[in-house]
Motif scaffolding. Sequence first.
Motif, PDB file in Angstrom:
ATOM      1  N   GLU A  87       0.833  -1.210   0.000  1.00  0.00           N
ATOM      2  CA  GLU A  87       0.000   0.000   0.000  1.00  0.00           C
ATOM      3  C   GLU A  87       0.865   1.256   0.000  1.00  0.00           C
ATOM      4  OE1 GLU A  87      -3.022  -0.478   2.888  1.00  0.00           O
ATOM      5  OE2 GLU A  87      -4.181   1.255   2.216  1.00  0.00           O
ATOM      6  N   ALA A  88       1.955   1.202   0.776  1.00  0.00           N
ATOM      7  CA  ALA A  88       2.797   2.392   0.914  1.00  0.00           C
ATOM      8  C   ALA A  88       3.657   2.641  -0.312  1.00  0.00           C
ATOM      9  CB  ALA A  88       3.691   2.251   2.152  1.00  0.00           C
ATOM     10  N   LEU A  89       4.108   1.569  -0.972  1.00  0.00           N
ATOM     11  CA  LEU A  89       5.111   1.747  -2.020  1.00  0.00           C
ATOM     12  C   LEU A  89       4.559   1.676  -3.443  1.00  0.00           C
ATOM     13  CD1 LEU A  89       7.974  -0.481  -0.560  1.00  0.00           C
ATOM     14  CD2 LEU A  89       7.937   2.015  -0.675  1.00  0.00           C
ATOM     15  N   ALA A  90       3.589   0.770  -3.653  1.00  0.00           N
ATOM     16  CA  ALA A  90       3.260   0.418  -5.040  1.00  0.00           C
ATOM     17  C   ALA A  90       2.204   1.343  -5.653  1.00  0.00           C
ATOM     18  CB  ALA A  90       2.776  -1.025  -5.095  1.00  0.00           C
ATOM     19  N   ASP A  91       2.411   1.641  -6.946  1.00  0.00           N
ATOM     20  CA  ASP A  91       1.378   2.357  -7.696  1.00  0.00           C
ATOM     21  C   ASP A  91       0.226   1.410  -7.978  1.00  0.00           C
ATOM     22  OD1 ASP A  91       3.188   4.479  -7.936  1.00  0.00           O
ATOM     23  OD2 ASP A  91       4.073   3.569  -9.733  1.00  0.00           O
ATOM     24  N   ARG A  92       0.586   0.182  -8.281  1.00  0.00           N
ATOM     25  CA  ARG A  92      -0.420  -0.827  -8.582  1.00  0.00           C
ATOM     26  C   ARG A  92      -0.080  -2.105  -7.826  1.00  0.00           C
ATOM     27  NH1 ARG A  92      -3.209   0.618 -13.310  1.00  0.00           N
ATOM     28  NH2 ARG A  92      -3.761  -1.507 -13.847  1.00  0.00           N
ATOM     29  N   VAL A  93      -1.097  -2.844  -7.476  1.00  0.00           N
ATOM     30  CA  VAL A  93      -0.893  -4.065  -6.705  1.00  0.00           C
ATOM     31  C   VAL A  93      -1.545  -5.235  -7.435  1.00  0.00           C
ATOM     32  CG1 VAL A  93      -1.449  -5.264  -4.547  1.00  0.00           C
ATOM     33  CG2 VAL A  93      -0.817  -2.840  -4.506  1.00  0.00           C
ATOM     34  N   ALA A  94      -0.792  -6.327  -7.540  1.00  0.00           N
ATOM     35  CA  ALA A  94      -1.378  -7.562  -8.068  1.00  0.00           C
ATOM     36  C   ALA A  94      -1.473  -8.535  -6.909  1.00  0.00           C
ATOM     37  CB  ALA A  94      -0.513  -8.131  -9.182  1.00  0.00           C
ATOM     38  N   ILE A  95      -2.667  -9.022  -6.629  1.00  0.00           N
ATOM     39  CA  ILE A  95      -2.827  -9.983  -5.539  1.00  0.00           C
ATOM     40  C   ILE A  95      -2.881 -11.380  -6.130  1.00  0.00           C
ATOM     41  CG2 ILE A  95      -4.313 -10.777  -3.661  1.00  0.00           C
ATOM     42  CD1 ILE A  95      -5.053  -7.905  -3.140  1.00  0.00           C
TER      43      ILE A  95
END
Lengths: 278, 358
Positions: A195-203
């Motif tokens: 949440e803090a670092l990524a522009d986008r997250v893939a779960i």
Amino acid sequence: MTAAIEVAGLTKDYGDLRAVDGVDLAVDEGDFVGILGPNGAGKTTLLEMIEGLREPTGGSAAVLGLPAWPRNPALLPRIGVQLQASSFFERLTAREQIHTFASLYGVAASHADEWLERVGLVEKADSRVEDLSGGQAQRLSIACALVHDPEVVFLDEPTSSLDPQARRNLWDLLSGINDSGRTVVLTTHYMDEAEALADRVAIMDHGRVLVHDTPAALIHRLDAPTRITLADGETITTREPAVEIARLSEANRLDGVRVQTGTLEDVFLDLTGREYRA
Amino acid sequence: MKSLTQGPFWALSRAILWGFVRDRTAVFFAVVFPLMFLVLFGGLFSDQSVGEVDMIVVGDVTLIDDLPDDADESFDATFDVTRSDDLDDAIAQVRKGDADVAVEQQGETLVAHYTQTDPAKAGITAGALQALVDGTNLAATGQPPTYSLDVQSVEDDSLDTIQYFTPGLLGWAVAMSAAFGAAATLQGWRQTKLLRRLQLAPVSTRTVVGARVSVTVAVALVQMAIFLGIGSLFFGLTLTGAWWMAIPLLVVGTLCFMSLGLLAGAITKTQEGAVNAANFIVLPMAFLSGSFFPLDAAPQWLQVFSNVLPLKHLNEGMLDVMVRGEPWTAALLPMLFLAIFAVVVTLISAKLFRWETT
């Protein structure tokens, strides 16, 4: 904008076990992507196929428009990797370590020294890698991955096994590494980190990418109720937090109140289930 | 233009060399430990050479005192002479073992007093004194001798202790450091994923393997220099003509034992396991290849078996060219055997090779 990474139908089988199951993923140049998933979800295997370390059972992976497998010498200088463990030459000092990696990429020693400074290891430059703390070793291995200024960087669980202070310290470093338009792919099992670092997250779970979007969009899509915790421990769950807070204000009960909206963790648990996996 | 010492090959070689030099255990087992054996064997067995017989000459013994110069020289090589005037005291010393023989002259008869405690020395003493008397008798007739004996020493089993042990212990030392180095590097790099990391760097496998081999060969040559230096300076080691052939022989031997180290690294899962496996291969082989004692007295089947061991061929080849005075061609057959062994074991190791421990 061209895609830095394009993965289509990527699959990897280990005997009967399907570690990665038909993954499609596109990462734009300059993006900071976090791949989030429980242990054994297939994050590392996916990453290793994109890096060109493993041959996919099926599907394709391309980095900077070039196929990742088989090992492509033209691609190698343009990517940087930090593997899960701290991959160092035994008994070398921090400076000797990064100088050795710099030489492998034909990078000047002075440039390597700049990276040592950037990750805050100047004072530890003459310490052997065996004598570095976990956080220092991770910072050194990130510097070694970046010493040749690659266009795409892969970081595999860089903050696992670090204490909270060392993790935050590393976040400061990591949040700056894609400022210059570098593409970064990072795996982690910490929600707050993604949440803090990524522009986008893939779960990811069970070898599949379940969702791939910005953290805010993922949380918004979850449509979770807001939880308001009062100083006396009472918890109110509501879909109209503004109304509830106004009511509490009138009752003069706002002191020590905590308001929680949905988090990435809620998204994650919603997607992967809450049961504990041994 | 990039200077030669900045390329990936040199960077890797330097990294590997520092990793070795700073590993005190590795340096100890590669250099200090085998040297301890050299000093031990060199010192332990040098007093046991049967040539030195302690002789006490009592009173005037003209037979010995008037020896011609050339005979005097060979006499001195056999006997360590002290003088005494007290026959009883001299015999007492022989009885106590402080001296090996006491001689006196009674008229025309040379009387020797000695014990049979050490049969070899007793035999030498009796034989040498008999020869002395015979030679003097012949000289007294004024006739030139009809028959003469020209002794040519054949340097083989009768090699001095240090001559025998320096090549054997050097072979063992090189075998250990080459096998341990290869096994520990393969396992260590695999465990830290450095192997994978290097795979993702723009360097060829050839460069990585070349750097590792170069460092091990360089270490082997330094081991050789130290062994030969200490052997010659302190223990009277004398090298024979084609000793320089030991250099290419040792290089091929190093490759051979690195391949065994690779095998040990390939079949084990931890660094400790790899080093133990290498030890398990090398130490018994050193015993069975004559590194610690000559195999002449060993049973026939063991001598036959030892011929399949690479260290036996390395040791024999080095003995031949370094101390037995054989021509340089004597090293060729051992080199061929070691090279074939290295190729076969490397191919097996490559077959068993895994990038990761899991």
